[in-house]
Design an enzyme around this catalytic site. Structure first.
Site, PDB file in Angstrom:
ATOM      1  N   CYS A 177       7.220  -7.028   6.487  1.00  0.00           N
ATOM      2  CA  CYS A 177       8.330  -6.463   7.155  1.00  0.00           C
ATOM      3  C   CYS A 177       8.970  -8.048   7.724  1.00  0.00           C
ATOM      4  O   CYS A 177       8.209  -8.729   8.010  1.00  0.00           O
ATOM      5  CB  CYS A 177       8.049  -5.760   8.211  1.00  0.00           C
ATOM      6  SG  CYS A 177       9.551  -4.612   8.610  1.00  0.00           S
ATOM      7  N   CYS A 215      -0.761   1.835   9.252  1.00  0.00           N
ATOM      8  CA  CYS A 215       0.632   1.078   8.186  1.00  0.00           C
ATOM      9  C   CYS A 215      -0.079  -0.503   8.241  1.00  0.00           C
ATOM     10  O   CYS A 215       0.182  -1.021   9.155  1.00  0.00           O
ATOM     11  CB  CYS A 215       1.998   1.180   8.707  1.00  0.00           C
ATOM     12  SG  CYS A 215       3.086  -0.164   7.672  1.00  0.00           S
ATOM     13  N   GLU A 242       0.748  -1.471   0.133  1.00  0.00           N
ATOM     14  CA  GLU A 242      -0.289  -0.021   0.025  1.00  0.00           C
ATOM     15  C   GLU A 242       0.913   1.348  -0.228  1.00  0.00           C
ATOM     16  O   GLU A 242       2.027   1.243   0.682  1.00  0.00           O
ATOM     17  CB  GLU A 242      -1.019   0.107   0.867  1.00  0.00           C
ATOM     18  CG  GLU A 242      -0.451  -0.441   2.537  1.00  0.00           C
ATOM     19  CD  GLU A 242      -1.265  -0.475   3.971  1.00  0.00           C
ATOM     20  OE1 GLU A 242      -1.966  -1.782   3.891  1.00  0.00           O
ATOM     21  OE2 GLU A 242      -0.909  -0.327   5.132  1.00  0.00           O
ATOM     22  N   CYS A 273       7.737  -5.741  14.190  1.00  0.00           N
ATOM     23  CA  CYS A 273       7.336  -4.433  15.948  1.00  0.00           C
ATOM     24  C   CYS A 273       5.715  -4.713  16.424  1.00  0.00           C
ATOM     25  O   CYS A 273       5.115  -4.979  15.549  1.00  0.00           O
ATOM     26  CB  CYS A 273       7.508  -3.407  15.482  1.00  0.00           C
ATOM     27  SG  CYS A 273       8.886  -2.862  15.325  1.00  0.00           S
ATOM     28  N   CYS A 299       2.545  -3.331  15.286  1.00  0.00           N
ATOM     29  CA  CYS A 299       2.335  -2.743  13.892  1.00  0.00           C
ATOM     30  C   CYS A 299       2.117  -4.194  12.600  1.00  0.00           C
ATOM     31  O   CYS A 299       2.037  -5.364  12.759  1.00  0.00           O
ATOM     32  CB  CYS A 299       3.508  -2.331  12.983  1.00  0.00           C
ATOM     33  SG  CYS A 299       3.752  -2.544  11.187  1.00  0.00           S
ATOM     34  N   CYS A 339       3.460   7.808   1.230  1.00  0.00           N
ATOM     35  CA  CYS A 339       3.464   7.384   2.018  1.00  0.00           C
ATOM     36  C   CYS A 339       3.829   6.484   1.316  1.00  0.00           C
ATOM     37  O   CYS A 339       2.872   5.419   1.110  1.00  0.00           O
ATOM     38  CB  CYS A 339       2.674   7.851   3.719  1.00  0.00           C
ATOM     39  SG  CYS A 339       3.438   6.109   4.445  1.00  0.00           S
TER      40      CYS A 339
HETATM   41 FE1  SF4 Z   1       8.100  -3.540   9.882  1.00  0.00          FE
HETATM   42 FE2  SF4 Z   1       6.667  -2.494  11.255  1.00  0.00          FE
HETATM   43 FE3  SF4 Z   1       8.563  -2.729  13.068  1.00  0.00          FE
HETATM   44 FE4  SF4 Z   1       8.706  -0.463  10.859  1.00  0.00          FE
HETATM   45  S1  SF4 Z   1       6.963  -0.588  12.276  1.00  0.00           S
HETATM   46  S2  SF4 Z   1       9.920  -1.560  11.026  1.00  0.00           S
HETATM   47  S3  SF4 Z   1       7.019  -2.305   9.517  1.00  0.00           S
HETATM   48  S4  SF4 Z   1       6.845  -4.165  11.523  1.00  0.00           S
END
Ligand code: SF4
Length: 346
Positions: A111, A329, A91, A115, A118, A104
């Protein structure tokens, strides 16, 4: 591809070397989407090119408009991974703000960094985007011509796909490319130190570091990267560079009630960042499913901001945009990928 890379192709195909700069002009100046549109190339040149190459333009498959004007675009991408090619949905989010229009963009499908807060991290990693897939997010959306800023804050950790990011930044900022000023581009990272150092040395764009907690043991609860690269070492690296001129460094700080929002955290941030010319962006947390924390209240965020000012740190509250279209995100792409998978399994 840069003009030098295009020259290798034109030499291989036996075309005159000036064809390389003509192709660059069509790709980046006129933004054609097919080789057939490169009308000042001879018919033979276009045919030879079309046999082996295509323009890597990848238009969005869908878009969602928020009541506040924010627009989320979804793109289908095929990414090579060690276990074969994976199809995913990524996206890009366009955020209008007066005269400004910020895009963005995503740098990876999913990923690896995991995190906890997220949605992209929860989906896992489905491959790195290539330069064409990243640039397509910028060039194919409806608002492309009026974009004023680009932020690498979408899906993925940009520095985990550094070689491609670097190619994209070169293409965006070069005179032969899109001739963007690096002052209008920000790369966000959670702090992958070796690649951060390369970014600092090799490019001039702004940098945003996702900090979220000044205490290493607490930061590790939400961000596994802290085990490999301590935020104190990230800040120590940044302190070796000059941010008093055109290039800016900012820190992203998402506010979670009861986790990182008290006076103790504000004062520790002040100590950590002392001597660094920077700003902190305080961000309200967009709720995600099955995560026990909620955003801090407006009063707590304002008190936190005041406490930072007390330590001479500029802090601003970033407005939350596009909540009705799941602009946080990874939220929407994650949902779409799930829907795709269920269609496939049906
Ligand atoms: Fe990956 Fe989300 Fe951490 Fe960014 S915030 S590094 S996209 S897991």
């Amino acid at each position: 591809m840069s003009p030098d890379e295009l020259k290798i192709i034109t030499a291989e195909l036996g075309l005159p070397s000036f064809t390389a700069s003509q192709i660059a002009g069509w790709l980046y100046g006129k933004r054609v989407t097919e080789i057939a549109q490169m009308t000042n190339l001879s018919k033979v040149a276009r045919e030879k090119l079309s046999e082996k190459y295509e323009v890597g333009s990848n238009a969005p498959i869908e878009s969602f408009q928020s009541s506040d004007g924010t627009r989320k675009y979804l793109f289908k991408v095929d990414c090579p991974t060690p276990s074969g090619t994976q199809r995913s949905i990524i996206e890009a989010v366009m955020i209008p703000d007066g005269d400004r229009a910020t895009l963005c963009v995503s740098s990876q499908a999913g990923c690896k960094m995991g995190c906890r807060f997220c949605m992209t991290g929860r989906q896992g990693w489905h491959g790195n985007l290539d330069a064409a897939q990243i640039l397509s997010q910028i060039t194919t959306i409806e608002e492309s011509a009026r974009l004023t800023n680009i932020v690498f804050m979408g899906m993925g950790e940009p520095l985990d796909n550094y070689e491609t990011l670097s190619r994209v930044l070169n293409c965006l900022c070069a005179e032969w490319g899109f001739a963007w000023s690096p002052k209008r581009i920000t790369v966000s990272t959670i702090g992958v130190i070796p690649q951060l150092k390369r970014l600092l040395d090799e490019h001039k764009c702004h940098i945003a570091v996702s900090l979220h907690n000044p205490f290493p043991d607490e930061r590790l609860e939400f961000m596994g990267i802290q085990r490999a690269y301590d935020i104190r070492d990230v800040v120590a690296l940044l302190k070796q560079y000059d941010f008093s001129g055109q290039r800016r460094i900012s820190f992203e700080y998402t506010m979670f009630a009861g986790w990182n929002d008290d006076r103790r955290h504000a004062d520790a941030l002040g100590r950590l960042l002392k001597g660094l010319e920077c700003r902190i962006n305080l961000i309200r947390f967009h709720q995600i499913p099955d995560f026990p924390y909620v955003t801090s209240s407006a009063e707590v965020i304002e008190a936190f901001r005041q406490r930072l000012l007390h330590s001479h740190i500029t802090a601003t509250l970033r407005a939350s945009r596009g909540e009705d279209i799941m602009a946080a995100c990874g939220l929407l792409a994650g949902k779409m990928s799930q829907a795709e998978k269920s269609v496939v399994s049906e």
